[in-house]
Design a protein around this motif. Structure first.
Motif, PDB file in Angstrom:
ATOM      1  N   UNK A 156      -5.221   4.904   2.568  1.00 29.16           N
ATOM      2  CA  UNK A 156      -3.972   4.831   1.855  1.00 29.16           C
ATOM      3  C   UNK A 156      -4.623   3.377   0.962  1.00 29.16           C
ATOM      4  N   UNK A 157      -5.307   2.520   1.583  1.00 33.91           N
ATOM      5  CA  UNK A 157      -5.771   1.277   0.779  1.00 33.91           C
ATOM      6  C   UNK A 157      -6.788   1.792  -0.323  1.00 33.91           C
ATOM      7  N   UNK A 158      -7.524   2.642   0.099  1.00 36.52           N
ATOM      8  CA  UNK A 158      -8.636   3.023  -0.804  1.00 36.52           C
ATOM      9  C   UNK A 158      -7.820   3.720  -2.218  1.00 36.52           C
ATOM     10  N   UNK A 159      -6.791   4.822  -1.849  1.00 38.55           N
ATOM     11  CA  UNK A 159      -6.129   5.450  -2.873  1.00 38.55           C
ATOM     12  C   UNK A 159      -5.569   4.469  -3.731  1.00 38.55           C
ATOM     13  N   UNK A 160      -4.869   3.564  -3.177  1.00 36.11           N
ATOM     14  CA  UNK A 160      -3.992   2.520  -3.937  1.00 36.11           C
ATOM     15  C   UNK A 160      -4.848   1.990  -4.725  1.00 36.11           C
ATOM     16  N   UNK A 161      -5.868   1.377  -4.178  1.00 30.97           N
ATOM     17  CA  UNK A 161      -6.930   0.584  -5.234  1.00 30.97           C
ATOM     18  C   UNK A 161      -7.463   1.339  -6.453  1.00 30.97           C
ATOM     19  N   UNK A 162      -7.823   2.641  -6.052  1.00 31.69           N
ATOM     20  CA  UNK A 162      -8.467   3.547  -7.316  1.00 31.69           C
ATOM     21  C   UNK A 162      -7.381   4.091  -8.087  1.00 31.69           C
ATOM     22  N   UNK A 163      -6.304   4.095  -7.954  1.00 34.02           N
ATOM     23  CA  UNK A 163      -5.457   4.813  -8.672  1.00 34.02           C
ATOM     24  C   UNK A 163      -5.111   3.624 -10.030  1.00 34.02           C
ATOM     25  N   UNK A 164      -5.712   2.453  -9.547  1.00 35.44           N
ATOM     26  CA  UNK A 164      -5.572   1.566 -11.034  1.00 35.44           C
ATOM     27  C   UNK A 164      -6.711   1.996 -12.003  1.00 35.44           C
ATOM     28  N   UNK A 165      -7.474   2.974 -11.626  1.00 34.28           N
ATOM     29  CA  UNK A 165      -8.444   3.510 -12.562  1.00 34.28           C
ATOM     30  C   UNK A 165      -8.206   4.761 -13.223  1.00 34.28           C
ATOM     31  N   UNK A 166      -7.602   5.979 -12.241  1.00 34.34           N
ATOM     32  CA  UNK A 166      -7.620   7.180 -12.708  1.00 34.34           C
ATOM     33  C   UNK A 166      -6.473   7.841 -11.741  1.00 34.34           C
ATOM     34  N   UNK A 167      -5.872   8.680 -11.997  1.00 38.04           N
ATOM     35  CA  UNK A 167      -5.087   9.523 -10.960  1.00 38.04           C
ATOM     36  C   UNK A 167      -5.987  10.273  -9.913  1.00 38.04           C
ATOM     37  N   UNK A 168      -5.369  10.460  -8.674  1.00 40.26           N
ATOM     38  CA  UNK A 168      -5.972  10.903  -7.477  1.00 40.26           C
ATOM     39  C   UNK A 168      -5.270  12.025  -6.865  1.00 40.26           C
ATOM     40  N   UNK A 169      -6.036  13.354  -6.827  1.00 38.94           N
ATOM     41  CA  UNK A 169      -5.315  14.299  -5.915  1.00 38.94           C
ATOM     42  C   UNK A 169      -5.931  14.204  -4.747  1.00 38.94           C
ATOM     43  N   UNK A 170      -5.217  13.926  -3.587  1.00 38.73           N
ATOM     44  CA  UNK A 170      -5.743  14.117  -2.313  1.00 38.73           C
ATOM     45  C   UNK A 170      -5.421  15.292  -1.782  1.00 38.73           C
ATOM     46  N   UNK A 171      -6.406  16.247  -1.482  1.00 36.39           N
ATOM     47  CA  UNK A 171      -6.406  17.580  -0.828  1.00 36.39           C
ATOM     48  C   UNK A 171      -5.924  17.591   0.302  1.00 36.39           C
ATOM     49  N   UNK A 172      -5.264  18.600   0.725  1.00 31.19           N
ATOM     50  CA  UNK A 172      -4.667  18.506   2.228  1.00 31.19           C
ATOM     51  C   UNK A 172      -5.418  19.341   3.152  1.00 31.19           C
ATOM     52  N   UNK A 173      -6.394  19.913   2.661  1.00 29.65           N
ATOM     53  CA  UNK A 173      -7.152  20.814   3.694  1.00 29.65           C
ATOM     54  C   UNK A 173      -7.777  20.328   5.016  1.00 29.65           C
ATOM     55  N   UNK A 174      -8.061  18.868   4.761  1.00 27.91           N
ATOM     56  CA  UNK A 174      -8.617  18.096   6.058  1.00 27.91           C
ATOM     57  C   UNK A 174      -7.687  17.098   6.463  1.00 27.91           C
ATOM     58  N   UNK A 175      -6.472  16.997   6.099  1.00 28.15           N
ATOM     59  CA  UNK A 175      -5.600  15.862   6.393  1.00 28.15           C
ATOM     60  C   UNK A 175      -5.060  15.877   7.697  1.00 28.15           C
ATOM     61  N   UNK A 176      -5.232  14.858   8.449  1.00 25.78           N
ATOM     62  CA  UNK A 176      -4.967  14.874  10.028  1.00 25.78           C
ATOM     63  C   UNK A 176      -3.826  15.261  10.602  1.00 25.78           C
TER      64      UNK A 176
END
Length: 251
Positions: A156-176
């Protein structure tokens, strides 16, 4: 049937099994009625079950190929797959933006093959950020997003930080906890993209197909959310196409 097609480009590896990489991307572009170009970043020896070897393409050769295509064609969207280093990727991204600032770039963050071969290690965070500033979207799975941050950060913290630079699609195939559900993040919103089918067959190259389908949809002038939603539908058909690890493409 349209007589004039939009152009999209795949810059990725060559997989002789045709399940992943450029061949999978071009199949996906064609099914979306987008004309697909391809530039190899690597030649590989692999099947859907095992990875044997890789030969990386010289960067200057890749850059020359990009320049030739962009000088002759209006390429609306580019998908980038496997690369050997962030420096290699940065040169590709910056040249595309120099030649065609409006072209949308999707980086499929393939850090490891589905057969467990490592392609890329993130070692320079500032270089990563400079690349993401020029990219429309990255498409990591849950395991890959963790490798784009530091050991002290969670997904979550990585995604929140990096979305300041571009959009991110987190794929769900390996989601816990929510397997199969994708999450599209931008600076202000999170969009949940749920699967229509939960019983699917695992496929070699499914991430390549998804990112290529998004690229094709962006080349067709769909907005990012619709491009991701429609790409998921296409990819689910690919996953359901047969029980083997090599999928069939159809609309």
């Amino acid at each position: 049937m349209p007589t004039n097609r939009s152009y999209a480009l795949s810059i990725a590896g060559f997989d002789p099994s045709a399940g992943a990489g450029i061949l999978a991307d071009i199949k996906t572009f064609e099914q979306h009625q987008v004309y697909g170009f391809g530039i190899q970043t690597a030649n590989t020896i692999q099947t859907e079950n095992k990875f044997y070897d890789i030969q990386w393409t010289d960067l200057d050769f890749v850059l020359s190929s990009i320049e030739v295509l962009f000088n002759d064609y209006e390429i609306k969207a580019v998908k980038i797959g496997i690369v050997p280093s962030l420096s290699y990727l940065k040169n590709i991204v910056f040249l595309i933006k120099q030649l065609s600032p409006k072209t949308k770039i999707i980086w499929d963050t393939v850090l490891k093959s589905s057969t467990a071969f490592d392609f890329l290690t993130i070692e320079n965070n500032s270089e990563l950020i400079s690349i993401l500033n020029e990219v429309e979207l990255i498409t990591p799975n849950y395991e890959e997003i963790l490798k784009l941050g530091t050991a002290k950060e969670n997904a979550d913290t990585i995604t929140e930080r990096l979305t300041k630079n571009c959009a991110i699609l987190i794929k769900g195939g390996h989601h816990p906890t929510e397997t199969g559900t994708d999450f599209l993040h931008n600076q202000s919103q999170i969009f949940r993209i749920s699967p229509e089918n939960t019983k699917i067959y695992a496929k070699h190259g499914s991430g390549c197909v998804l990112s290529a389908a998004i690229t094709a949809n962006l080349a067709l002038d769909q907005n990012l959310l619709n491009a991701c939603k429609n790409a998921k539908i296409y990819t689910e058909k690919f996953l359901l196409s047969n029980p083997s690890k090599l999928g069939y493409h159809y609309v």
